[in-house]
Scaffold this motif. Structure first.
Motif, PDB file in Angstrom:
ATOM      1  N   LEU A 200      36.116  -1.045   6.432  1.00 31.92           N
ATOM      2  CA  LEU A 200      34.792  -0.424   6.337  1.00 31.92           C
ATOM      3  C   LEU A 200      34.303   0.031   7.708  1.00 31.92           C
ATOM      4  O   LEU A 200      33.570   1.012   7.825  1.00 31.92           O
ATOM      5  CB  LEU A 200      33.786  -1.397   5.713  1.00 31.92           C
ATOM      6  CG  LEU A 200      34.058  -1.776   4.261  1.00 31.92           C
ATOM      7  CD1 LEU A 200      33.084  -2.854   3.802  1.00 31.92           C
ATOM      8  CD2 LEU A 200      33.969  -0.557   3.339  1.00 31.92           C
TER       9      LEU A 200
ATOM     10  N   LEU B 220      38.399  -2.915  -2.579  1.00 31.74           N
ATOM     11  CA  LEU B 220      37.888  -1.671  -1.993  1.00 31.74           C
ATOM     12  C   LEU B 220      37.733  -0.576  -3.038  1.00 31.74           C
ATOM     13  O   LEU B 220      36.887   0.303  -2.903  1.00 31.74           O
ATOM     14  CB  LEU B 220      38.838  -1.188  -0.877  1.00 31.74           C
ATOM     15  CG  LEU B 220      38.780  -2.010   0.409  1.00 31.74           C
ATOM     16  CD1 LEU B 220      39.986  -1.719   1.296  1.00 31.74           C
ATOM     17  CD2 LEU B 220      37.494  -1.726   1.181  1.00 31.74           C
ATOM     18  N   LEU B 221      38.536  -0.632  -4.095  1.00 39.16           N
ATOM     19  CA  LEU B 221      38.458   0.431  -5.092  1.00 39.16           C
ATOM     20  C   LEU B 221      37.467   0.117  -6.217  1.00 39.16           C
ATOM     21  O   LEU B 221      36.853   1.026  -6.771  1.00 39.16           O
ATOM     22  CB  LEU B 221      39.849   0.745  -5.657  1.00 39.16           C
ATOM     23  CG  LEU B 221      40.508   1.942  -4.955  1.00 39.16           C
ATOM     24  CD1 LEU B 221      40.636   1.696  -3.468  1.00 39.16           C
ATOM     25  CD2 LEU B 221      41.826   2.305  -5.574  1.00 39.16           C
TER      26      LEU B 221
ATOM     27  N   ASP C 229      38.474   8.288  -9.039  1.00 40.75           N
ATOM     28  CA  ASP C 229      38.941   9.606  -8.595  1.00 40.75           C
ATOM     29  C   ASP C 229      39.182   9.556  -7.090  1.00 40.75           C
ATOM     30  O   ASP C 229      38.285   9.194  -6.325  1.00 40.75           O
ATOM     31  CB  ASP C 229      37.870  10.673  -8.862  1.00 40.75           C
ATOM     32  CG  ASP C 229      37.926  11.191 -10.287  1.00 40.75           C
ATOM     33  OD1 ASP C 229      38.630  10.597 -11.120  1.00 40.75           O
ATOM     34  OD2 ASP C 229      37.257  12.198 -10.555  1.00 40.75           O
TER      35      ASP C 229
ATOM     36  N   ASP D   4      39.759  10.884  -3.175  1.00 43.06           N
ATOM     37  CA  ASP D   4      39.271  12.003  -2.369  1.00 43.06           C
ATOM     38  C   ASP D   4      40.269  13.155  -2.441  1.00 43.06           C
ATOM     39  O   ASP D   4      39.887  14.296  -2.672  1.00 43.06           O
ATOM     40  CB  ASP D   4      39.127  11.576  -0.891  1.00 43.06           C
ATOM     41  CG  ASP D   4      37.936  10.667  -0.664  1.00 43.06           C
ATOM     42  OD1 ASP D   4      37.383  10.119  -1.628  1.00 43.06           O
ATOM     43  OD2 ASP D   4      37.564  10.492   0.517  1.00 43.06           O
ATOM     44  N   ASP D   5      41.528  12.843  -2.235  1.00 46.12           N
ATOM     45  CA  ASP D   5      42.585  13.852  -2.278  1.00 46.12           C
ATOM     46  C   ASP D   5      43.755  13.323  -3.091  1.00 46.12           C
ATOM     47  O   ASP D   5      44.182  12.183  -2.904  1.00 46.12           O
ATOM     48  CB  ASP D   5      43.083  14.188  -0.861  1.00 46.12           C
ATOM     49  CG  ASP D   5      42.065  14.973  -0.067  1.00 46.12           C
ATOM     50  OD1 ASP D   5      41.683  16.071  -0.511  1.00 46.12           O
ATOM     51  OD2 ASP D   5      41.650  14.495   0.995  1.00 46.12           O
TER      52      ASP D   5
ATOM     53  N   THR E  81      38.142   7.101   0.851  1.00 41.46           N
ATOM     54  CA  THR E  81      37.350   6.687   2.004  1.00 41.46           C
ATOM     55  C   THR E  81      36.475   5.521   1.560  1.00 41.46           C
ATOM     56  O   THR E  81      35.878   5.570   0.489  1.00 41.46           O
ATOM     57  CB  THR E  81      36.436   7.844   2.470  1.00 41.46           C
ATOM     58  OG1 THR E  81      37.237   8.972   2.740  1.00 41.46           O
ATOM     59  CG2 THR E  81      35.667   7.459   3.713  1.00 41.46           C
ATOM     60  N   ARG E  82      36.414   4.494   2.373  1.00 40.75           N
ATOM     61  CA  ARG E  82      35.485   3.389   2.119  1.00 40.75           C
ATOM     62  C   ARG E  82      34.829   3.046   3.452  1.00 40.75           C
ATOM     63  O   ARG E  82      35.538   2.714   4.421  1.00 40.75           O
ATOM     64  CB  ARG E  82      36.212   2.161   1.555  1.00 40.75           C
ATOM     65  CG  ARG E  82      36.729   2.325   0.122  1.00 40.75           C
ATOM     66  CD  ARG E  82      35.615   2.506  -0.916  1.00 40.75           C
ATOM     67  NE  ARG E  82      36.104   2.611  -2.288  1.00 40.75           N
ATOM     68  CZ  ARG E  82      36.443   3.766  -2.884  1.00 40.75           C
ATOM     69  NH1 ARG E  82      36.397   4.901  -2.222  1.00 40.75           N
ATOM     70  NH2 ARG E  82      36.823   3.769  -4.146  1.00 40.75           N
ATOM     71  N   GLY E  83      33.493   3.177   3.513  1.00 42.47           N
ATOM     72  CA  GLY E  83      32.811   3.008   4.794  1.00 42.47           C
ATOM     73  C   GLY E  83      33.325   4.066   5.755  1.00 42.47           C
ATOM     74  O   GLY E  83      33.393   5.239   5.414  1.00 42.47           O
ATOM     75  N   ARG E  84      33.721   3.635   6.957  1.00 41.19           N
ATOM     76  CA  ARG E  84      34.279   4.590   7.927  1.00 41.19           C
ATOM     77  C   ARG E  84      35.800   4.605   7.898  1.00 41.19           C
ATOM     78  O   ARG E  84      36.436   5.250   8.736  1.00 41.19           O
ATOM     79  CB  ARG E  84      33.820   4.230   9.347  1.00 41.19           C
ATOM     80  CG  ARG E  84      32.314   4.298   9.510  1.00 41.19           C
ATOM     81  CD  ARG E  84      31.877   4.033  10.948  1.00 41.19           C
ATOM     82  NE  ARG E  84      30.449   3.761  10.974  1.00 41.19           N
ATOM     83  CZ  ARG E  84      29.509   4.721  11.003  1.00 41.19           C
ATOM     84  NH1 ARG E  84      29.858   5.973  11.046  1.00 41.19           N
ATOM     85  NH2 ARG E  84      28.238   4.402  11.004  1.00 41.19           N
TER      86      ARG E  84
ATOM     87  N   ARG F 221      39.712   5.095   6.321  1.00 46.60           N
ATOM     88  CA  ARG F 221      40.512   5.977   5.471  1.00 46.60           C
ATOM     89  C   ARG F 221      41.660   5.169   4.871  1.00 46.60           C
ATOM     90  O   ARG F 221      42.335   4.410   5.572  1.00 46.60           O
ATOM     91  CB  ARG F 221      41.070   7.127   6.292  1.00 46.60           C
ATOM     92  CG  ARG F 221      39.984   7.972   6.920  1.00 46.60           C
ATOM     93  CD  ARG F 221      40.566   9.133   7.711  1.00 46.60           C
ATOM     94  NE  ARG F 221      40.008  10.379   7.241  1.00 46.60           N
ATOM     95  CZ  ARG F 221      40.441  11.587   7.572  1.00 46.60           C
ATOM     96  NH1 ARG F 221      41.497  11.709   8.382  1.00 46.60           N
ATOM     97  NH2 ARG F 221      39.863  12.673   7.098  1.00 46.60           N
TER      98      ARG F 221
END
Lengths: 242, 242, 242, 242
Positions: C92, C112-113, C163, C165-166, C186-189, C191
């Motif tokens: 994060l 995280l997901l 879903d 990001d990419d 992305t989670r927090g800052r 990747r």
């Protein structure tokens, strides 16, 4: 469609802030439920609070709930983990979830999103403007551009959430901050809509435009089947399709 | 990395608005290029304008361009379709593209996006605040939260664009409007970044934070190969992988 | 750039499956680290396993890690929650995370997901084809279309993830299943890149194309600053920008 | 709800391929319309073809159309630009659009998407499996996982489209290729669903599961208002909200 409006009910029980009894004599959940009953006449709308047995979120109740609305603020930590586990399973299995305002810090929202869900805030009774940025979205139907909220707590970026599936609304505040105030997510088979306008100190849930957004959100998040079906591991043989 | 800053150059040529010569003695393209040279010392940065032969966008020039920046406003319709076709092929084949401010209405941007790219606007010299909403994105690195632009034209929602790949910045304006001011798209093999701050009437392109965003955008949009490879139809036989 | 390849190391320690010692004499982490060292000569690549004190993921180690790779399968539940908490905070705050193959069920990935991360699977040594669907993405650079993996465990949809990001890669298997095999979040800052090819029973991590994907993923996920900065609540006064 | 199924009708008129009259005695549009009438009994479903005056897409007809389905293949270039302009305006203003199979290369789809829409193809009568990857999406309701299509033309990646709003289906083919076969987009106020299964040579449009997907798509794409409202530029004064 069966809708359950959950509110921790702590501000109401404590009479804090003092004007809450004036604005929300039936509690915020009462005002939200009244708006939904007006706009979704075919829905069966009920309410529950933290003080109810199992917080009013027993297995039976959740089995009969299509869409759950969640308002919490002062008592996030008093929500039992077993109840959060249960709500989580229902969302992953298909139940719709609307998380409102300070519910961004609820256990259920943080768990489903996987981020801190932190933000900037300031309670200064500022004007909030809610702008539609995805007008094709069902949640935006019939909603003015912008919705004007005369006095509201400021919520500002950085709002630490994952990229939403759909960004429907962005708010600005008199102090200059912006906020992604209407965002959707999918988790498992469940649809989630977070909407920030609404607070214990301002009569926001009485605004017809805000009630329209919530009714739209409920319709959008409702599952198409009663069956709860949490995704699970499968181990199909090679020729299973034959 | 070879970067080409394209500006129609019409405001500069016409001395309109009157203060453009004061703010941008080398044209907006000159100011933008100077910022990129400062922040990307290894890049080869050149400029071109509408008045150049083939608008300075010949096949040879585009072959040698990794990232193209595009500023247009008064003369979108004077850009030749053949040149737009050529730029489009290069973007689809991998060239990076940064579209700036009123370039939202350029032929190339509308064609690549497929929408009207319309928006609300008001030229009243309002303060713009540019807030980062995806801090992990390379384009946001080293950019203050918010960037404060003392005076700027207002661009507001509804900005009629497709859902972007990444929403990096949201702006608010003193009048209360919001705008998705920094958004990325992919088209073919090319990466596109639209960034709205910057105008012929205000010295926005001299702000170091704005220059930082543009340099970040150039780095992000740059292709990893010199080869242009527009996706094309293929008709592989059944056993081609054997 | 400092990269840490974490592997539970249980299959290796148990010699199960029997061929693991032949394919991975230095463990899967050893093979993965060797590939990264070859392709990222400037990176400092180290490894850690479950059996190390604090699983090799002490506060000091994480402070010095830019990108963490995670391989787990048989021992997800043996990873201490305190370590998972720590890894979560680092992600994060900006640390990159690559989750590999059966790591889809690790505590850190599920947390995280926010979903079950369940999927369909079948261990039948089937051919997997990994197709690029976002060729502009840095993780796809230099990767064949498709990558052919002669024998691999099948992972199939429904892959219960949010879903991404990419969506970079989609795999097909000889039995007909498909799988979103390369996805970013992305989670927090931080990747996150999940990549499914790779298994304890097949020498997938020795394929140069797979090593290329992992090296690309590490570069893409690396933060641009050493500072860990978990998003947190702020309460700015009205006039803080003046 | 008024639904218009448009088919160029050239394969049918030419009796090519020879079996088209057997599979589609009323044309593919006839079979598609019959499926929609069965599943959407309250909808008014009509058809039109290239040979009709104005291709059956006059201003009056489009004014009365909520959702347009588009099948084209051999005659994309014979569709008049003025008609494409008109359809484009209606989509941007809110009309739903379903683009089917080889319609990926239609003028209207390429224009709205902004990419080449190219792909890999092979007509070898291969089995196609259509897997649901977003089970919460209304278009996936009641659709088997996977849909099995015994014989079908192969469409494979790279499918050169922008990142879709929602990826609902991914197909695999017997030859090993994969394809993003069900994807949604928004352009202006209009919702677009592309669905690849269906071809002039195979009786795919008679499969009930395929008909279910199309009916779901029509319901999803339908606008909530009759009014067409193409986004346009506005120039609001500073105090317009007062």
């Amino acid at each position: 469609m069966r809708v359950l409006v959950w509110n921790e009910g702590v501000h109401e029980a404590n009479g804090s802030p003092p004007n809450i009894a004036e604005y929300y004599p039936e509690g915020m959940h009462g005002a939200i439920a009244a708006g939904l009953r007006r706009l979704l006449p075919d829905a069966e709308v009920s309410t529950a609070t933290l003080a109810d047995p199992e917080h009013g979120l027993s297995a039976d109740v959740l089995d009969r709930t299509d869409v759950l609305l969640w308002w919490g603020h002062a008592a996030h930590e008093r929500v039992q983990d077993a109840v959060v586990d249960r709500v989580e399973r229902h969302v992953l299995g298909g139940m719709g979830l609307l998380v409102l305002h300070s519910g961004h810090f609820s256990k259920i929202f943080r768990r489903l999103l996987g981020t801190t869900c932190s933000l900037a805030w300031r309670n200064d009774g500022e004007q909030e403007l809610v702008w539609t940025v995805k007008p094709s979205h069902p949640i935006a139907q019939g909603v003015p551009h912008p919705v004007v909220i005369p006095r509201q707590e400021m919520y500002g970026e950085l709002f630490d959430i994952p990229d939403p599936d759909d960004l429907v609304f962005i708010s600005s505040f008199a102090g200059g901050e912006v906020f992604r105030s209407g965002v959707t997510f999918t988790r498992g088979r469940g649809r989630i809509f977070y909407f920030s306008p609404g607070d214990q100190e301002y009569p926001v849930y009485h605004q017809p435009e805000i009630q329209q957004v919530l009714a739209n959100g409920v319709r959008w998040a409702a599952p198409t089947t009663d069956r709860r079906d949490v995704p699970d591991v499968t181990n199909p043989p090679r020729q299973w399709l034959l």
